[in-house]
Design a protein around this motif. Sequence first.
Motif, PDB file in Angstrom:
ATOM      1  N   LEU A  84      21.233  42.124  44.034  1.00 50.91           N
ATOM      2  CA  LEU A  84      21.241  42.588  42.647  1.00 50.91           C
ATOM      3  C   LEU A  84      19.903  42.292  41.980  1.00 50.91           C
ATOM      4  O   LEU A  84      19.368  41.188  42.078  1.00 50.91           O
ATOM      5  CB  LEU A  84      22.364  41.905  41.863  1.00 50.91           C
ATOM      6  N   SER A  85      19.363  43.296  41.300  1.00 49.58           N
ATOM      7  CA  SER A  85      18.104  43.136  40.574  1.00 49.58           C
ATOM      8  C   SER A  85      18.230  43.842  39.226  1.00 49.58           C
ATOM      9  O   SER A  85      18.291  45.067  39.179  1.00 49.58           O
ATOM     10  CB  SER A  85      16.952  43.742  41.380  1.00 49.58           C
ATOM     11  N   PRO A  86      18.317  43.092  38.129  1.00 46.76           N
ATOM     12  CA  PRO A  86      18.310  41.635  38.053  1.00 46.76           C
ATOM     13  C   PRO A  86      19.585  41.005  38.613  1.00 46.76           C
ATOM     14  O   PRO A  86      20.577  41.702  38.853  1.00 46.76           O
ATOM     15  CB  PRO A  86      18.176  41.366  36.561  1.00 46.76           C
ATOM     16  N   ALA A  87      19.526  39.687  38.796  1.00 44.39           N
ATOM     17  CA  ALA A  87      20.692  38.977  39.329  1.00 44.39           C
ATOM     18  C   ALA A  87      21.838  38.987  38.320  1.00 44.39           C
ATOM     19  O   ALA A  87      22.979  39.276  38.658  1.00 44.39           O
ATOM     20  CB  ALA A  87      20.311  37.541  39.678  1.00 44.39           C
ATOM     21  N   TYR A  88      21.511  38.662  37.069  1.00 47.85           N
ATOM     22  CA  TYR A  88      22.510  38.684  35.996  1.00 47.85           C
ATOM     23  C   TYR A  88      21.808  38.547  34.650  1.00 47.85           C
ATOM     24  O   TYR A  88      20.583  38.377  34.586  1.00 47.85           O
ATOM     25  CB  TYR A  88      23.575  37.586  36.174  1.00 47.85           C
ATOM     26  N   GLN A  89      22.605  38.629  33.601  1.00 45.86           N
ATOM     27  CA  GLN A  89      22.084  38.596  32.232  1.00 45.86           C
ATOM     28  C   GLN A  89      22.965  37.650  31.413  1.00 45.86           C
ATOM     29  O   GLN A  89      24.171  37.561  31.665  1.00 45.86           O
ATOM     30  CB  GLN A  89      22.168  40.018  31.673  1.00 45.86           C
ATOM     31  N   THR A  99      17.428  37.709  30.791  1.00 48.84           N
ATOM     32  CA  THR A  99      17.716  38.400  32.044  1.00 48.84           C
ATOM     33  C   THR A  99      17.123  37.599  33.199  1.00 48.84           C
ATOM     34  O   THR A  99      15.936  37.257  33.183  1.00 48.84           O
ATOM     35  CB  THR A  99      17.124  39.827  32.019  1.00 48.84           C
ATOM     36  N   ILE A 100      17.967  37.277  34.165  1.00 54.31           N
ATOM     37  CA  ILE A 100      17.537  36.486  35.321  1.00 54.31           C
ATOM     38  C   ILE A 100      17.148  37.426  36.454  1.00 54.31           C
ATOM     39  O   ILE A 100      17.975  38.208  36.939  1.00 54.31           O
ATOM     40  CB  ILE A 100      18.654  35.519  35.775  1.00 54.31           C
ATOM     41  N   ALA A 101      15.887  37.353  36.850  1.00 55.18           N
ATOM     42  CA  ALA A 101      15.352  38.249  37.880  1.00 55.18           C
ATOM     43  C   ALA A 101      15.925  37.916  39.258  1.00 55.18           C
ATOM     44  O   ALA A 101      16.649  36.932  39.433  1.00 55.18           O
ATOM     45  CB  ALA A 101      13.825  38.146  37.897  1.00 55.18           C
ATOM     46  N   GLU A 316      26.668  50.523  28.217  1.00 54.32           N
ATOM     47  CA  GLU A 316      25.225  50.270  28.101  1.00 54.32           C
ATOM     48  C   GLU A 316      24.936  48.796  27.804  1.00 54.32           C
ATOM     49  O   GLU A 316      25.829  48.027  27.461  1.00 54.32           O
ATOM     50  CB  GLU A 316      24.644  51.143  26.974  1.00 54.32           C
ATOM     51  N   LYS A 317      23.651  48.438  27.943  1.00 54.10           N
ATOM     52  CA  LYS A 317      23.131  47.123  27.553  1.00 54.10           C
ATOM     53  C   LYS A 317      23.819  45.958  28.277  1.00 54.10           C
ATOM     54  O   LYS A 317      23.956  44.857  27.725  1.00 54.10           O
ATOM     55  CB  LYS A 317      23.245  46.920  26.038  1.00 54.10           C
ATOM     56  N   VAL A 318      24.270  46.207  29.480  1.00 56.41           N
ATOM     57  CA  VAL A 318      24.819  45.138  30.318  1.00 56.41           C
ATOM     58  C   VAL A 318      24.315  45.333  31.738  1.00 56.41           C
ATOM     59  O   VAL A 318      23.932  46.435  32.133  1.00 56.41           O
ATOM     60  CB  VAL A 318      26.372  45.127  30.332  1.00 56.41           C
ATOM     61  N   GLU A 319      24.331  44.233  32.512  1.00 51.26           N
ATOM     62  CA  GLU A 319      24.014  44.297  33.935  1.00 51.26           C
ATOM     63  C   GLU A 319      25.301  44.169  34.740  1.00 51.26           C
ATOM     64  O   GLU A 319      26.379  43.961  34.180  1.00 51.26           O
ATOM     65  CB  GLU A 319      23.029  43.172  34.303  1.00 51.26           C
ATOM     66  N   HIS A 320      25.174  44.269  36.046  1.00 51.66           N
ATOM     67  CA  HIS A 320      26.342  44.135  36.933  1.00 51.66           C
ATOM     68  C   HIS A 320      27.113  42.855  36.579  1.00 51.66           C
ATOM     69  O   HIS A 320      28.330  42.866  36.404  1.00 51.66           O
ATOM     70  CB  HIS A 320      25.846  44.090  38.384  1.00 51.66           C
ATOM     71  N   GLU A 344      39.457  28.277  20.926  1.00 54.17           N
ATOM     72  CA  GLU A 344      39.367  29.059  19.686  1.00 54.17           C
ATOM     73  C   GLU A 344      38.311  30.149  19.819  1.00 54.17           C
ATOM     74  O   GLU A 344      38.518  31.281  19.396  1.00 54.17           O
ATOM     75  CB  GLU A 344      39.038  28.135  18.510  1.00 54.17           C
ATOM     76  N   GLU A 345      37.170  29.789  20.387  1.00 54.66           N
ATOM     77  CA  GLU A 345      36.083  30.761  20.594  1.00 54.66           C
ATOM     78  C   GLU A 345      35.668  30.700  22.062  1.00 54.66           C
ATOM     79  O   GLU A 345      34.857  29.857  22.445  1.00 54.66           O
ATOM     80  CB  GLU A 345      34.891  30.429  19.689  1.00 54.66           C
ATOM     81  N   PRO A 346      36.208  31.578  22.867  1.00 54.42           N
ATOM     82  CA  PRO A 346      35.948  31.472  24.308  1.00 54.42           C
ATOM     83  C   PRO A 346      34.601  32.068  24.736  1.00 54.42           C
ATOM     84  O   PRO A 346      34.188  33.120  24.258  1.00 54.42           O
ATOM     85  CB  PRO A 346      37.088  32.293  24.907  1.00 54.42           C
ATOM     86  N   LEU A 347      33.923  31.358  25.628  1.00 54.47           N
ATOM     87  CA  LEU A 347      32.861  32.012  26.374  1.00 54.47           C
ATOM     88  C   LEU A 347      33.551  32.961  27.358  1.00 54.47           C
ATOM     89  O   LEU A 347      34.706  32.739  27.734  1.00 54.47           O
ATOM     90  CB  LEU A 347      32.051  30.995  27.176  1.00 54.47           C
ATOM     91  N   PHE A 348      32.852  33.980  27.798  1.00 51.87           N
ATOM     92  CA  PHE A 348      33.454  34.851  28.814  1.00 51.87           C
ATOM     93  C   PHE A 348      32.371  35.487  29.674  1.00 51.87           C
ATOM     94  O   PHE A 348      31.174  35.411  29.380  1.00 51.87           O
ATOM     95  CB  PHE A 348      34.362  35.907  28.180  1.00 51.87           C
ATOM     96  N   TYR A 349      32.831  36.062  30.744  1.00 56.18           N
ATOM     97  CA  TYR A 349      31.958  36.699  31.728  1.00 56.18           C
ATOM     98  C   TYR A 349      32.466  38.114  31.949  1.00 56.18           C
ATOM     99  O   TYR A 349      33.669  38.363  31.908  1.00 56.18           O
ATOM    100  CB  TYR A 349      31.986  35.873  33.017  1.00 56.18           C
ATOM    101  N   ALA A 350      31.539  39.054  32.149  1.00 57.11           N
ATOM    102  CA  ALA A 350      31.930  40.434  32.450  1.00 57.11           C
ATOM    103  C   ALA A 350      31.171  40.923  33.681  1.00 57.11           C
ATOM    104  O   ALA A 350      29.996  40.606  33.864  1.00 57.11           O
ATOM    105  CB  ALA A 350      31.646  41.345  31.260  1.00 57.11           C
ATOM    106  N   SER A 351      31.878  41.654  34.511  1.00 62.02           N
ATOM    107  CA  SER A 351      31.267  42.234  35.701  1.00 62.02           C
ATOM    108  C   SER A 351      31.511  43.738  35.680  1.00 62.02           C
ATOM    109  O   SER A 351      32.625  44.193  35.387  1.00 62.02           O
ATOM    110  CB  SER A 351      31.901  41.622  36.966  1.00 62.02           C
ATOM    111  N   PHE A 352      30.468  44.489  35.969  1.00 60.95           N
ATOM    112  CA  PHE A 352      30.560  45.957  35.999  1.00 60.95           C
ATOM    113  C   PHE A 352      30.081  46.430  37.381  1.00 60.95           C
ATOM    114  O   PHE A 352      28.937  46.855  37.533  1.00 60.95           O
ATOM    115  CB  PHE A 352      29.732  46.569  34.870  1.00 60.95           C
ATOM    116  N   PRO A 353      30.944  46.308  38.394  1.00 61.99           N
ATOM    117  CA  PRO A 353      30.521  46.632  39.759  1.00 61.99           C
ATOM    118  C   PRO A 353      30.038  48.070  39.921  1.00 61.99           C
ATOM    119  O   PRO A 353      29.212  48.356  40.788  1.00 61.99           O
ATOM    120  CB  PRO A 353      31.769  46.363  40.603  1.00 61.99           C
TER     121      PRO A 353
END
Length: 489
Positions: A84-89, A99-101, A316-320, A344-353
Amino acid sequence: MKKDIFIIGSGFSALAASCYLAKEGNTVTVFEKNSTIGGRARQLKKEGFTFDIGPTWYWMPDVFERFFNDFGKKPSDYYELIKLSPAYQVYFGIQDFVTIADNLKDIIKTFESIEKGSGAVLERFMSEAKSNYDIAIKNLVYRPGVSPLELITPETALKVGQFFSNISKEVRKRFKNQKLVQILEFPVLFLGAKPQDTPAFYSFMNFADFGMGTWHPKNGMYSVILAMEALANELGVKIQTNSNVEKIIVKQKKAVGIKVNGEEKFCDVVLSGADYHHSETLLDIEHRAYSESYWEKKTFAPSSLLFYVGFDKKIEKVEHHTLFFDVSFDKHAEAIYDNPAWPEEPLFYASFPSKTDDSAAPTGKEAGIFLIPLAPGIDDTEEIREKYFNIIINRFEKLTEQSVKENVIFKESYCVNDFIKDYNSYKGNAYGMANTLFQTAFLRPKLKSKKVENLFFTGQLTVPGPGVPPSLISGKLASELIQKNSTKR
């Protein structure tokens, strides 16, 4: 001596063990309670969309290579890997993201642009992390957790202080910018504990991240499961689905078989790749090595609330892989580990394969996977799930400055109750037992039963720990102990 071996479960560790044991000439049968194999790494297909139900990150490609090499194979014999390029955001706010290269050189530049002088500091930190990786992943984790002496080597003797410091402390000593701190603390979350409870030696996860990159197997992580199934079939392993194991049969303190779908079947060795706590409930109480109070006192990795969402447009405006760290990490961690509750305020992760892989969604549409880490054992209802979907989707729209809620074709959820129902997971944990200082190596539940001969365990609650690469290693370790320590009936 060749043996007849029954394996409970068909996740990464169980399939790995089945391959190693069959390679040695044993007769191996895998019993899976669900209709498809893979354990937590199953797949959801709906309306032309494909989602990995479980793991979505492919890190430590060398561990996968080592596994297949043990059989004279390569991952590429079975599946295609995409770097993956970038690896993640990582989002920290509106129009505020990092953005992590896909390579360390560019990541160093990114750090330097955020905090002056941090590029050179990161370079030194990563050199240390690589050293730890070489010691841990190429050596220590391939030891069976039988004795504390396994941890004592000339290399670890030089790093003993790192076992008594923690990741959070070491990162914060070097970096002041809070964004960089959170990015460097993120990889150890895969180990299932807070950074301040994770030994500094585990910085090797930062090398797994920045040094080795993030990969995607074409057609998803389930491709790896299918590859392992193909290898197991080549080696003569028999796999039976829809086969619920109800009891491990013990005679004269020796495992002699299992009761599956109401029928007793007999063998020389039983290996359970199912949840360790559940596996012991398949034994009569006098044969269990660990009490309920033992499990109660342990630090478990989080559970998760997951959503699998089909969108009728491209997002838009997201990485894998995209992380959303726009709220307090400490408060969310407290709700997981210190005072278990819905955050109360969750962190979260999203993946768009489907950003990488056309097979994940129909043309012009997007597959989205959303994950909120949670305390295991908390209340799980449809109303709560719906509430939290709205919380994160509203934040997602705000942070990425786009409307997506009206573009949802469908969504499926998965949470604590499902982990319990599908995997007999202790309190619905998603990743196993955390790798804290006092839950590392020989301090984890044993691969070999302390009370029953010819009974063994593998997977995320035993050594070496949570995650997909450690599960592959766990299967290898269990198979080696079986070859060394079991007897025929």
